[in-house]
Design a protein around this motif. Structure first.
Motif, PDB file in Angstrom:
ATOM      1  N   ILE A  27      14.632 -25.725 -18.261  1.00  0.00           N
ATOM      2  CA  ILE A  27      15.273 -24.421 -18.064  1.00  0.00           C
ATOM      3  C   ILE A  27      14.224 -23.383 -17.669  1.00  0.00           C
ATOM      4  CG2 ILE A  27      16.429 -22.516 -19.260  1.00  0.00           C
ATOM      5  CD1 ILE A  27      17.843 -24.716 -20.977  1.00  0.00           C
ATOM      6  N   LEU A  28      13.123 -23.362 -18.387  1.00  0.00           N
ATOM      7  CA  LEU A  28      12.065 -22.396 -18.108  1.00  0.00           C
ATOM      8  C   LEU A  28      11.483 -22.596 -16.710  1.00  0.00           C
ATOM      9  CD1 LEU A  28      10.642 -20.023 -19.387  1.00  0.00           C
ATOM     10  CD2 LEU A  28       8.981 -21.605 -20.364  1.00  0.00           C
ATOM     11  N   ARG A  29      11.301 -23.837 -16.299  1.00  0.00           N
ATOM     12  CA  ARG A  29      10.806 -24.132 -14.944  1.00  0.00           C
ATOM     13  C   ARG A  29      11.750 -23.565 -13.892  1.00  0.00           C
ATOM     14  NH1 ARG A  29      11.814 -29.871 -13.770  1.00  0.00           N
ATOM     15  NH2 ARG A  29      13.842 -28.947 -13.457  1.00  0.00           N
ATOM     16  N   ASP A  30      13.060 -23.779 -14.087  1.00  0.00           N
ATOM     17  CA  ASP A  30      14.036 -23.278 -13.121  1.00  0.00           C
ATOM     18  C   ASP A  30      14.045 -21.746 -13.081  1.00  0.00           C
ATOM     19  OD1 ASP A  30      14.662 -25.905 -12.666  1.00  0.00           O
ATOM     20  OD2 ASP A  30      16.725 -25.773 -13.397  1.00  0.00           O
ATOM     21  N   VAL A  31      13.968 -21.136 -14.249  1.00  0.00           N
ATOM     22  CA  VAL A  31      13.978 -19.676 -14.319  1.00  0.00           C
ATOM     23  C   VAL A  31      12.736 -19.096 -13.648  1.00  0.00           C
ATOM     24  CG1 VAL A  31      13.763 -17.737 -15.937  1.00  0.00           C
ATOM     25  CG2 VAL A  31      15.479 -19.509 -16.331  1.00  0.00           C
ATOM     26  N   MET A  32      11.585 -19.658 -13.933  1.00  0.00           N
ATOM     27  CA  MET A  32      10.338 -19.110 -13.405  1.00  0.00           C
ATOM     28  C   MET A  32      10.195 -19.308 -11.892  1.00  0.00           C
ATOM     29  SD  MET A  32       9.400 -17.661 -16.057  1.00  0.00           S
ATOM     30  CE  MET A  32       7.889 -16.953 -15.466  1.00  0.00           C
ATOM     31  N   SER A  33      10.940 -20.250 -11.327  1.00  0.00           N
ATOM     32  CA  SER A  33      10.846 -20.462  -9.880  1.00  0.00           C
ATOM     33  C   SER A  33      11.984 -19.779  -9.118  1.00  0.00           C
ATOM     34  CB  SER A  33      10.845 -21.965  -9.572  1.00  0.00           C
ATOM     35  OG  SER A  33      12.077 -22.542  -9.968  1.00  0.00           O
TER      36      SER A  33
END
Length: 95
Positions: A27-33
């Motif tokens: 989730i964090l990877r998707d949000v940060m990108s």
């Protein structure tokens, strides 16, 4: 020249009950990108720990409230992609 006044940040907080570390990382990877979460917004993350749920907070200045509300809708979409249920969201300044 007058000194610049800084406004306190506000935040829209999501508590992610039952999310494991791997799912949180995804989730964090998707949000940060995702450009929806770019400056002037700020994403604050607290990873899941034993006895404590993961948490994501979308922090913003009052003048960036409209962008934050739009980013909140995008965050809901990302969370639903991973099967995370959203019970409620509190947006500062809304009744």
């Amino acid at each position: 020249m007058l000194p610049r006044m800084t406004s306190p940040r506000q935040g829209i907080a999501f508590t992610l009950d039952g999310v494991d570390e791997l799912t949180f990382a995804r989730i964090l990877r998707d949000v940060m990108s995702d450009a929806a979460f770019a400056r002037p917004l700020q994403v604050q993350a607290q990873e899941p720990r034993p006895g404590s749920s993961a948490r994501l907070t979308l922090a913003f200045l009052p003048q960036d409230r409209a962008a934050a509300v739009q980013a909140t809708q995008r965050l809901k979409t990302v969370l639903l992609r991973y099967g995370v249920q959203i019970d409620s969201v509190h947006v500062p300044g809304e009744a």
